[in-house]
Scaffold this active site. Structure first.
Site, PDB file in Angstrom:
ATOM      1  N   LEU A  57     -60.442   1.987  -4.199  1.00 22.55           N
ATOM      2  CA  LEU A  57     -60.258   3.372  -4.357  1.00 22.55           C
ATOM      3  C   LEU A  57     -58.964   3.867  -3.382  1.00 22.55           C
ATOM      4  CD1 LEU A  57     -63.985   4.904  -5.162  1.00 22.55           C
ATOM      5  CD2 LEU A  57     -62.168   4.659  -6.892  1.00 22.55           C
ATOM      6  N   SER A  82     -70.823   8.830  -1.010  1.00 24.76           N
ATOM      7  CA  SER A  82     -71.261  10.443  -1.799  1.00 24.76           C
ATOM      8  C   SER A  82     -73.085  10.718  -0.935  1.00 24.76           C
ATOM      9  CB  SER A  82     -72.865   8.793  -3.125  1.00 24.76           C
ATOM     10  OG  SER A  82     -72.804   7.982  -1.962  1.00 24.76           O
ATOM     11  N   SER A 123     -70.509  17.557  -8.873  1.00 19.44           N
ATOM     12  CA  SER A 123     -71.855  17.480  -7.593  1.00 19.44           C
ATOM     13  C   SER A 123     -72.624  18.988  -7.649  1.00 19.44           C
ATOM     14  CB  SER A 123     -71.944  17.171  -6.929  1.00 19.44           C
ATOM     15  OG  SER A 123     -72.707  16.724  -5.500  1.00 19.44           O
ATOM     16  N   GLU A 125     -72.952  19.922  -5.190  1.00 22.74           N
ATOM     17  CA  GLU A 125     -72.991  20.074  -3.891  1.00 22.74           C
ATOM     18  C   GLU A 125     -71.607  20.853  -3.499  1.00 22.74           C
ATOM     19  OE1 GLU A 125     -74.318  19.412  -0.516  1.00 22.74           O
ATOM     20  OE2 GLU A 125     -76.643  18.378  -1.246  1.00 22.74           O
ATOM     21  N   TYR A 147     -68.154  16.422   2.120  1.00 21.87           N
ATOM     22  CA  TYR A 147     -68.518  15.761   0.878  1.00 21.87           C
ATOM     23  C   TYR A 147     -68.701  16.971  -0.248  1.00 21.87           C
ATOM     24  CZ  TYR A 147     -71.340  13.751  -3.381  1.00 21.87           C
ATOM     25  OH  TYR A 147     -71.581  13.388  -4.460  1.00 21.87           O
ATOM     26  N   LYS A 151     -66.123  16.580  -3.416  1.00 19.20           N
ATOM     27  CA  LYS A 151     -66.069  16.705  -5.015  1.00 19.20           C
ATOM     28  C   LYS A 151     -65.028  18.003  -5.430  1.00 19.20           C
ATOM     29  CE  LYS A 151     -68.680  13.328  -5.576  1.00 19.20           C
ATOM     30  NZ  LYS A 151     -68.561  12.594  -6.972  1.00 19.20           N
TER      31      LYS A 151
END
Length: 319
Positions: A57, A82, A123, A125, A147, A151
């Site tokens: 990635l 993740s 997500s 989150e 995180y 996202k």
């Protein structure tokens, strides 16, 4: 035969999605990173039925090469750093893998297979310190971890590519989804594995942080079906995928230890080391749009999910 490329195919969601697509007659391709220790246990039973491509990635050229080789009709971008707790330890790497890499993936798709339908794994989150309950597709984002922040970037760049380049790019805002294939670092699997390990006499106790944290937990196998449905929809859009019900970590412990035939209060201790620097208190999603437009709803209850995870771990540990 339609073809699909899955990034993160060796993960929990990637393995269930690969199974689903194979059942539907797809030619399934997966991206894997070259590593000194390969972790393919979740897809070992599928390896002779799927094609794997080495790519990273962080390297856009490798992504373009993989896309040219796979010639996918659908691209599912599930790969990310993740685990929320690790994002505090490696915030910059999380930003690269979970955020900026989405741009690399979108650019590679735009250049090599612009007609392919693209799914981005967003997500819950992203909602973080929630501004309304339950959370819907229009609830403002207020992420509370590196995180979650990454996202949000991945989500917005997907929307931008959809609107700027007329790409079929959609995001699934998935709330917590678990399974027997969940990593041991995630709290539900940590709980079910320890319940089984204590039953098997391999552990004595389980240390946890905030027992009152509430989450909307579903079954990963149900949720990957929603991903597929989003790419069959007549237009690209964003969807909250959730159960609409909330449960506490404590309830998870109670169900898991009950399935193992144990009194949880004799084995669980609180450890402040497992408290997050910034806690997310209440995440609960409203899946009404997904039900109305995609015909999707969860099939597995929270209690059924935790019990099947414990049974799987009891079998794994020979208890």
């Amino acid at each position: 035969m339609p073809s699909a490329l899955i990034t993160g195919i060796t993960g929990q969601d990637g393995s269930y999605l690969a199974e689903l697509l194979l059942e539907k007659g797809y030619d399934v391709h997966g991206l894997v990173r070259r590593a000194s220790t390969e972790k393919f246990e979740r897809i070992d039973h599928l390896k002779d039925r799927i094609t794997l491509h080495q790519a990273d990635l962080l390297d856009e050229r490798s992504l373009r090469d993989a896309l040219r080789a796979a010639k996918p009709d659908e691209v599912y971008n599930l790969a990310a750093m993740s685990f929320v707790a690790v994002s505090w330890i490696q915030p910059t790497l999380t930003a690269e893998f979970t955020g900026v890499s989405v741009t690399r993936m979108l650019e590679a798709v735009r250049e090599t297979c612009p007609e392919a339908r693209f799914y981005q794994a967003s997500s819950s989150e992203m909602f973080g310190k929630v501004l309304e309950t339950p959370q819907t597709e229009t609830t403002p984002f207020y992420p509370r971890s590196p995180y979650g922040v990454a996202k949000v970037y991945g989500h917005h760049i997907t929307v931008n590519y959809r609107e700027s380049y007329d790409m079929f790019a959609t995001s699934g805002i998935l709330f917590n989804h678990e399974s027997p294939r969940r990593g041991l670092e995630f709290v539900t699997r940590k709980i079910t594995w320890h319940a089984a390990a204590i039953k098997a006499g391999k552990r004595d106790e389980l240390a946890l942080g905030n027992l009152d944290a509430k989450r909307d937990w579903g079954f990963a196998k149900d949720y990957v079906e929603a991903m597929w449905l989003m790419l069959q929809h007549d237009k690209p859009d964003d969807f909250v995928i959730a159960t609409g019900e909330t449960n506490t970590v404590r309830k998870c412990v109670e169900v898991a230890f009950d399935e193992a035939g144990l009194d949880w209060e004799k084995h669980v201790r609180l450890d402040p080391a497992f408290l997050r620097p910034a806690e997310v208190d209440l995440l609960v999603g409203d899946p009404a749009k997904a039900k109305q437009e995609l015909g999707w709803e969860p099939k597995t209850s929270f209690e059924e999910l935790i019990r099947l995870m414990v049974r799987s771990d009891l079998e794994l540990l020979g208890a």
